[in-house]
Scaffold this active site. Structure first.
Site, PDB file in Angstrom:
ATOM      1  N   THR A 167       0.758  -4.145  13.587  1.00  0.00           N
ATOM      2  CA  THR A 167       0.500  -3.578  12.255  1.00  0.00           C
ATOM      3  C   THR A 167      -0.963  -3.182  12.123  1.00  0.00           C
ATOM      4  O   THR A 167      -1.841  -3.844  12.676  1.00  0.00           O
ATOM      5  CB  THR A 167       0.852  -4.576  11.122  1.00  0.00           C
ATOM      6  OG1 THR A 167       2.230  -4.923  11.217  1.00  0.00           O
ATOM      7  CG2 THR A 167       0.593  -4.006   9.748  1.00  0.00           C
ATOM      8  N   GLY A 197      10.702  -4.822   7.577  1.00  0.00           N
ATOM      9  CA  GLY A 197       9.781  -5.953   7.491  1.00  0.00           C
ATOM     10  C   GLY A 197       9.051  -5.989   6.160  1.00  0.00           C
ATOM     11  O   GLY A 197       9.475  -5.382   5.169  1.00  0.00           O
TER      12      GLY A 197
HETATM   13  N1  GLY Z   1       4.211  -7.326   9.647  1.00  0.00           N
HETATM   14  C1  GLY Z   1       4.931  -6.320  10.310  1.00  0.00           C
HETATM   15  C2  GLY Z   1       6.332  -6.616  10.456  1.00  0.00           C
HETATM   16  O1  GLY Z   1       6.744  -7.771  10.592  1.00  0.00           O
HETATM   17  O2  GLY Z   1       7.111  -5.703  10.443  1.00  0.00           O
END
Ligand code: GLY
Length: 306
Positions: A167, A197
């Protein structure tokens, strides 16, 4: 108001051979965001263009360089939020766009909705004149290798989160005192097709409010969603905690309560910023008062002129 931008390149484990690329990418992105702010650009322009630069950088899990789902395909999530109006826009499970963050901004600016998903998001992209890119142009050799290496591994306990996260994100305060956040991701490696997510969920994958501050998180999305990480940090700040204290409290809670690891970049309306993480590493950079701060391991805060 003295402008500030803070960026992150994902919580998790950065292999040695990718460390330099990650830090260079952070520095370049923070410099871009700061230049936009210094020339009078808005916090929203700064976070969106900073994140778009990171999406274009194959060193990060967003845009080109995204991790692959179980089927070996790219599905991306992104979010933007404007702290002045609380306007926000997001896309989830979107395919074949180079910059999901631009699409998220268009959802905010051009629709009455907050989030568009999958094929609907792609149709909207076409209607907005955003070109469809070949799936292969988003996939790096490194992402393909990690997908293969992880195909038959169990993807559950905390240890398994290490190395699977990513991310990119940014928070900023502009010269007008307006605050914004942006977050973009390819999600979790070898996720199920259609998995969404934390990133496109307001309050989880980001939040911005001129009255409190802004957060862009990274880490295990399911854990972040369970505790609504971004808004929890801002809640602690509303109770008088600093960005650093609020982040540490919320990250510790996430670890204790749902065994989740992650990291965040945070600003408050005075321009106080923090980059904190409970994972082993998180590349980050911050630009303020002509100084560039950056680091990747706990306790690091290197400084050089912007
Ligand atoms: N934090 C990114 C995801 O888990 O999709």
């Amino acid at each position: 108001m003295l402008p500030v931008v803070v960026v992150h390149g994902g919580a998790g484990h950065v292999p040695k051979e990718r460390a330099e690329l990650s830090i260079a990418g952070m520095q370049e992105a923070a410099r871009l965001g700061y230049a936009i702010l210094k020339s009078g650009g808005t916090a929203m322009d700064a976070v969106v263009e900073t994140v778009a630069m990171l999406e274009n950088n194959p060193a990060f899990n967003a845009g080109r360089g995204s991790v692959l789902n179980l089927k070996g395909e790219v599905e991306m999530d992104a979010l933007v939020m404007d702290g002045r109006t609380l306007a926000c826009g997001a896309v989830s499970a979107v395919r074949r766009v180079a910059n999901p963050i631009h699409l998220a901004r268009l959802v905010m600016d051009k629709t009455s909705h907050v989030c568009l998903t999958a094929e609907g998001a792609s149709q909207f992209a076409r209607a907005m004149g955003i070109p469809e890119v070949p799936e292969e142009s988003l996939i790096t050799d490194y992402a393909r290798k990690r997908w293969k290496d992880n195909l038959h591994k169990d993807a559950n306990p905390v240890e398994c989160q290490i190395g699977k996260m990513g991310t990119v994100g940014a928070v900023a305060v502009d010269v007008q005192g307006n605050i914004a956040c942006a977050t973009s991701t390819g999600g979790m490696i070898n996720k199920m097709e259609g998995r969404v997510g934390d990133t496109p969920c307001i309050g989880c994958g980001g939040y911005a409010d001129n009255q409190i501050g802004a957060v862009s998180p990274t880490g295990h999305g399911e854990a972040i969603m369970k505790i609504v990480l971004s808004r929890l940090i801002l809640f602690h700040m509303e109770q008088g905690k600093s960005p650093k204290e609020a982040s540490d409290m919320a990250l510790a809670y996430m670890k204790e309560r749902v065994s989740g690891l992650g990291g965040v970049v945070v600003v408050d309306p005075k321009g106080t910023w923090a980059a904190r993480f409970s994972s082993q590493q998180m590349p980050w950079a911050a630009a303020q008062q002509e100084q560039l701060h950056y680091g990747m391991f706990h306790g690091e805060d290197f400084t050089e002129p912007v």
